[in-house]
Design an enzyme around this catalytic site. Structure first.
Site, PDB file in Angstrom:
ATOM      1  N   HIS A   1       0.816  -1.216   0.000  1.00 19.94           N
ATOM      2  CA  HIS A   1       0.000   0.000   0.000  1.00 19.94           C
ATOM      3  C   HIS A   1       0.853   1.272   0.000  1.00 19.94           C
ATOM      4  O   HIS A   1       0.305   2.373  -0.137  1.00 19.94           O
ATOM      5  CB  HIS A   1      -0.933   0.023   1.211  1.00 19.94           C
ATOM      6  CG  HIS A   1      -1.946  -1.074   1.220  1.00 19.94           C
ATOM      7  ND1 HIS A   1      -2.782  -1.320   0.149  1.00 19.94           N
ATOM      8  CD2 HIS A   1      -2.257  -2.005   2.166  1.00 19.94           C
ATOM      9  CE1 HIS A   1      -3.564  -2.348   0.428  1.00 19.94           C
ATOM     10  NE2 HIS A   1      -3.255  -2.792   1.642  1.00 19.94           N
TER      11      HIS A   1
ATOM     12  N   ASP B   1      -4.064 -13.125   3.427  1.00 24.17           N
ATOM     13  CA  ASP B   1      -5.303 -12.652   4.032  1.00 24.17           C
ATOM     14  C   ASP B   1      -6.533 -12.936   3.172  1.00 24.17           C
ATOM     15  O   ASP B   1      -7.653 -12.590   3.551  1.00 24.17           O
ATOM     16  CB  ASP B   1      -5.224 -11.161   4.366  1.00 24.17           C
ATOM     17  CG  ASP B   1      -4.564 -10.331   3.286  1.00 24.17           C
ATOM     18  OD1 ASP B   1      -4.272 -10.864   2.207  1.00 24.17           O
ATOM     19  OD2 ASP B   1      -4.324  -9.129   3.541  1.00 24.17           O
TER      20      ASP B   1
ATOM     21  N   ASP C   1      -2.588 -10.577  -2.596  1.00 27.77           N
ATOM     22  CA  ASP C   1      -3.158 -10.145  -1.323  1.00 27.77           C
ATOM     23  C   ASP C   1      -4.650  -9.888  -1.501  1.00 27.77           C
ATOM     24  O   ASP C   1      -5.117  -9.575  -2.606  1.00 27.77           O
ATOM     25  CB  ASP C   1      -2.458  -8.862  -0.876  1.00 27.77           C
ATOM     26  CG  ASP C   1      -2.745  -8.477   0.553  1.00 27.77           C
ATOM     27  OD1 ASP C   1      -1.920  -8.762   1.429  1.00 27.77           O
ATOM     28  OD2 ASP C   1      -3.809  -7.861   0.797  1.00 27.77           O
TER      29      ASP C   1
END
Length: 352
Positions: A162, A286, A197
Site C-alpha cells: 500500500h 489474508d 493479497d
C-alpha cells in the site's frame, strides 16, 4: 529455497489504528512474523540475515522527501502540545493522486496528512527501524535471484504494497515488492509483479503506473466495498508508456478457490504475454477463509493450487510477504505455498 528475515522487523508494534471511524487494535503485529518463522522452521528453512545495502534501493522507488519524513517526523510530532505517542493523520489534501493540489506544508501536522493516506499506518519510535529492515530483506532476496537463485522468500514485516512513491497507508511504509522489482530491473529488461493479497496493491500500481518495463497485476476483493476503496478497478490499465501494463482483477466478496483460480488464469496469461525475465509475488495470505479481514474465501489447499499454478510460469521469483493476519491457518497457509513452489516446475531461463 532461501528465506530472508531480520529480527529488527519485529521491533515495530503499532498501537491503535483508525478503522470504520473509531480506534481499534492493529492486526499487523510482530506475532505475524513469529508465525511465519514457525512455518519456515517446520519446513527446515532457517532465514538468513540480510546485509544493510543502504538506502539507494529505497530511493529508487520512493521520493527523498518522503524518506526524510519517515525518519524525522516523530520528534517533530511529539513537540506538538497534546499530541499522542504515535503519529496519525487528522487531515488529508483532497484528490490526492501522486501530488497534492497545493504546496508542500512545513507543518508536521500538514506533512503527516500529506504522506499518510489513512489511519492504519501509525508511526512510533520503531517504525523506521522495522520498515527499513523489512525493505533490506526484499533487497537481499532480489540480489540472491540476480546471483542465480531460482526462488527466494522475503519475510517482509511490516508489509509494503500500500506504500506509494510518497505515501504510507494500510500498515505499509516502504514498498518491498516494488523495491524488489526495481532491483531485478538491473538485469531483466521486463519484470512482473503479481499481487495475490486480498487488498489491492495500490502503492505498487502507483509506482509503476506510467512505466512499460514493469507489469503490475493484482487480484483482490472488489474495492467498491473493500479497502483501499479508491484504487483497484478494472479500468485502471496504466497511462503513457505504461498503458496496458497494469491489470486489476476485482473479485466478489467471498470468492473461493475455483473462482479465484479462474481469475488467476487471466492474470497469468497477461504475464506470459508480457514475457518478463523475473517475477515478484506480493504474497498476501489474508485471502484465506478464516483470516480476520474476511474478504475472500481461499482454503489452505487453494493456496497450494495457486502457488503450483504460478510456479508453472518457470520464472526466477522473489516472494515478498504482504498481508495475512494471525489465525490458526496462517502458518499452514505459508507452508502450503512454499511446499507447492518447491514441488513445482523450476525456472527454465535465467536471463531477461
Amino acid at each position: 529455497m532461501k528465506a530472508i528475515f531480520d529480527p529488527a522487523q519485529s521491533a515495530y508494534r503499532p498501537g491503535r489504528i483508525m478503522a470504520n471511524g473509531t480506534f481499534a487494535p492493529a492486526l499487523e503485529t510482530p506475532e505475524r512474523a513469529q508465525t511465519f518463522l514457525g512455518a519456515l522452521g517446520d519446513l527446515g528453512i532457517v532465514p538468513v540475515l540480510p546485509p544493510d545495502s543502504g538506502s539507494s534501493a529505497l530511493a529508487a522507488v520512493h521520493d527523498d522527501r518522503y524518506l526524510t519524513f519517515l525518519q524525522t517526523i516523530l520528534p517533530r510530532w511529539r513537540r506538538i502540545a497534546g499530541a499522542p505517542e504515535e503519529v496519525i493523520p487528522n487531515l488529508h489534501p483532497v484528490s490526492r493522486a501522486g501530488e497534492a493540489p497545493g504546496g508542500y506544508p512545513a507543518s508536521a501536522v500538514g506533512q503527516v496528512g500529506y504522506h499518510i493516506m489513512d489511519g492504519a499506518a501509525p508511526i512510533n519510535a520503531e517504525t523506521w527501524r522495522s520498515a527499513y529492515a523489512s525493505a533490506q530483506s526484499a533487497v537481499h532476496a532480489a540480489d540472491l535471484v540476480l546471483s542465480g537463485e531460482a526462488l527466494v522468500y522475503a519475510l517482509c514485516r511490516p508489509p509494503g504494497h500500500h506504500a506509494a512513491r510518497d505515501l504510507a497507508g494500510g500498515f505499509c511504509f516502504l514498498n518491498n515488492a516494488a523495491i524488489a522489482a526495481e532491483r531485478l530491473r538491473s538485469r531483466y529488461p521486463r519484470v512482473a509483479v503479481l499481487d495475490v493479497d486480498v487488498h489491492h496493491g495500490n502503492g505498487t500500481q502507483q509506482i509503476f503506473y506510467q512505466r512499460a518495463d514493469v507489469l503490475t497485476v493484482s487480484l483482490h476483493a472488489d474495492p467498491l466495498r473493500f479497502y483501499p476503496f479508491f484504487w483497484g478497478y478494472a479500468d485502471e490499465t496504466g497511462t503513457g508508456a505504461g498503458e496496458s501494463c497494469n491489470l486489476n482483477i476485482p473479485l466478489a466478496r467471498g470468492t473461493g478457490d475455483d473462482g479465484y483460480l479462474a481469475a488467476l488464469e487471466r492474470a497469468l496469461s497477461q504475464i506470459t504475454d508480457f514475457a518478463p525475465g523475473a517475477l515478484v509475488i506480493a504474497l498476501g495470505l489474508d485471502a484465506h477463509e478464516d483470516d480476520p479481514v474476511q474478504g475472500l474465501a481461499i482454503t489452505t489447499k487453494g493456496f497450494s493450487r495457486i502457488a503450483m499454478r504460478i510456479a508453472e510460469l518457470r520464472l526466477p521469483c522473489v516472494v515478498v510477504q504482504e498481508g495475512g493476519y494471525v489465525s490458526d491457518a496462517l502458518g499452514p497457509n505459508l507452508r502450503a505455498v512454499i511446499e507447492a513452489f518447491l514441488a513445482g516446475p523450476k525456472p527454465s531461463r535465467s536471463d531477461g
